[in-house]
Design a protein around this motif. Structure first.
Motif, PDB file in Angstrom:
ATOM      1  N   ILE A   1       0.857  -1.184   0.000  1.00 34.90           N
ATOM      2  CA  ILE A   1       0.000   0.000   0.000  1.00 34.90           C
ATOM      3  C   ILE A   1       0.892   1.232   0.000  1.00 34.90           C
ATOM      4  O   ILE A   1       1.817   1.341   0.805  1.00 34.90           O
ATOM      5  CB  ILE A   1      -0.936   0.036   1.226  1.00 34.90           C
TER       6      ILE A   1
ATOM      7  N   GLU B   1       0.905   5.356   0.377  1.00 30.98           N
ATOM      8  CA  GLU B   1       0.113   6.468   0.876  1.00 30.98           C
ATOM      9  C   GLU B   1       0.821   7.791   0.568  1.00 30.98           C
ATOM     10  O   GLU B   1       2.014   7.936   0.838  1.00 30.98           O
ATOM     11  CB  GLU B   1      -0.099   6.346   2.390  1.00 30.98           C
TER      12      GLU B   1
ATOM     13  N   THR C   1      -8.672  10.180   1.357  1.00 29.79           N
ATOM     14  CA  THR C   1      -9.176  10.197   2.730  1.00 29.79           C
ATOM     15  C   THR C   1      -9.283  11.639   3.195  1.00 29.79           C
ATOM     16  O   THR C   1      -8.315  12.226   3.666  1.00 29.79           O
ATOM     17  CB  THR C   1      -8.248   9.408   3.657  1.00 29.79           C
TER      18      THR C   1
ATOM     19  N   THR D   1      -5.022  12.184   2.661  1.00 28.80           N
ATOM     20  CA  THR D   1      -4.161  11.087   2.237  1.00 28.80           C
ATOM     21  C   THR D   1      -4.703  10.464   0.960  1.00 28.80           C
ATOM     22  O   THR D   1      -5.906  10.222   0.837  1.00 28.80           O
ATOM     23  CB  THR D   1      -4.073   9.998   3.325  1.00 28.80           C
TER      24      THR D   1
ATOM     25  N   ILE E   1      -4.434   7.033  -1.012  1.00 28.05           N
ATOM     26  CA  ILE E   1      -3.992   5.669  -0.760  1.00 28.05           C
ATOM     27  C   ILE E   1      -4.099   4.870  -2.044  1.00 28.05           C
ATOM     28  O   ILE E   1      -5.178   4.780  -2.644  1.00 28.05           O
ATOM     29  CB  ILE E   1      -4.829   4.999   0.350  1.00 28.05           C
TER      30      ILE E   1
ATOM     31  N   ASP F   1      -3.738   1.151  -3.268  1.00 27.55           N
ATOM     32  CA  ASP F   1      -3.655  -0.224  -2.780  1.00 27.55           C
ATOM     33  C   ASP F   1      -3.325  -1.131  -3.957  1.00 27.55           C
ATOM     34  O   ASP F   1      -4.126  -1.297  -4.871  1.00 27.55           O
ATOM     35  CB  ASP F   1      -4.975  -0.643  -2.133  1.00 27.55           C
TER      36      ASP F   1
END
Length: 334
Positions: free
Chosen positions: A285, A287, A318, A322, A324, A326
């Motif tokens: 992941i 970030e 987010t 953030t 992210i 994945d």
């Protein structure tokens, strides 16, 4: 231990008894009863002798007792004539125990730092007599074992004639070397091990171990005593597994060049991360920390190295703080 007794009579000597009592293998009594010496000058002096021979063997006890002094003493009690008082004769002799005293080492002779799965390490075993050793070692048995994050790949040829076998199933490896005798020379052998795919950064205490046993005697002595093995052991230094690395760079989207860290309102820029994965399966992941007013709008490109593939690709913002990405399970098959 007292193993045998023999009594030899001179030509002019005879005795009325020969009773032998062994006292817990620590003393022995030979009772010859009444002995008569019919010595005559014509028979010669040797005709009046009496020889008692005792055969002993040094026991292979639990501890290594090299250099131990074993005192031996003999006392003869006799009387001259039926009314005479007893008299004694005595003498002594000392024996010194000779035994092998060995040492063993296990050393990596290639780099043991910043390793990843698939990397190889060459180890060297050296087994030799110490300066205290005074006898050959018999029944030598050397067993090398690597732990759950290494696997033995290849065996070198020991400098002594030896039968060897390998069991490298799964991630465990064992090598057995069994020369029958180690005299004044040393046993030197190399083997190659590989770091396995289940390793991960900060894996603790990845070491190899060598255990050796040997005996002070080649077989049973006088039919009653068998060799008891001494043991020596050594452990290699620990391996250090490489950590993954990541580099971040910023590009101007329109011209694909690195720019100064300035951005105008509504200008699109690309943040690119370059990640070197350790050679293992891992959850991956990425970030991005985003300040207020900046939003991750798209994943424009993911480039995989030739040996890398990933199982997923999703982007999540987010609360504008953030971004992210994945990538699911990332695998580096290098």
């Amino acid at each position: 231990v007292i193993a045998a007794v023999q009594v030899l009579y001179g030509q002019q000597v005879n005795c009325t008894a020969q009773a032998i009592t062994n006292t817990a293998n620590s003393s022995l009594i030979v009772n010859l009863g009444s002995c008569t010496n019919w010595y005559s000058a014509s028979a010669g002096s040797s005709s009046g002798t009496l020889n008692v021979s005792i055969t002993i063997a040094a026991v292979d006890v639990t501890a290594n007792v090299i250099g131990t002094v074993i005192p031996m003493g003999m006392v003869a009690t006799y009387s001259n004539g039926s009314l005479a008082t007893n008299a004694t004769l005595s003498d002594s002799y000392s024996l010194i125990i000779q035994e092998p005293k060995l040492t063993i080492s296990l050393t990596a002779i290639t780099s043991t730092t910043l390793l990843s799965a698939g990397d190889t390490i060459i180890y060297q075993i050296v087994m030799s007599h110490t300066g205290l050793s005074t006898a050959p070692a018999y029944g030598v048995n050397v067993v090398v074992t690597v732990g759950p994050f290494e696997q033995i790949l290849a065996l070198g040829t020991p400098t002594l004639a030896a039968s060897s076998s390998i069991d490298a199933s799964g991630s465990i490896g064992t090598w057995v070397i069994s020369p029958s005798r180690l005299g004044t020379c040393s046993l030197i052998a190399n083997f190659t091990a590989a770091v396995t795919n289940n390793v991960f950064p900060a894996t603790p205490n990845i070491v190899a171990t060598v255990n050796a046993s040997f005996s002070s005697t080649s077989s049973c002595v006088l039919g009653v005593l068998c060799g008891r093995p001494d043991r020596v052991t050594a452990t290699s230094g620990a391996l250090t597994i490489a950590e993954p690395t990541m580099a971040l760079s910023i590009f101007n989207t329109s011209v694909s060049t690195i720019t100064l860290p300035n951005i105008t309102v509504n200008e699109a820029v690309t943040a690119r991360v370059h990640i070197v994965l350790p050679r293992l399966t891992t959850k991956l992941i990425v970030e991005f920390g985003l300040p207020s007013g900046v939003e991750a709008v798209a994943i424009t490109q993911v480039q995989y190295g030739q040996q890398v593939n990933c199982t997923g690709l999703t982007l999540t913002n987010t609360a504008n703080a953030t971004g992210i990405i994945d990538l699911g399970t990332g695998v580096n098959w290098y």
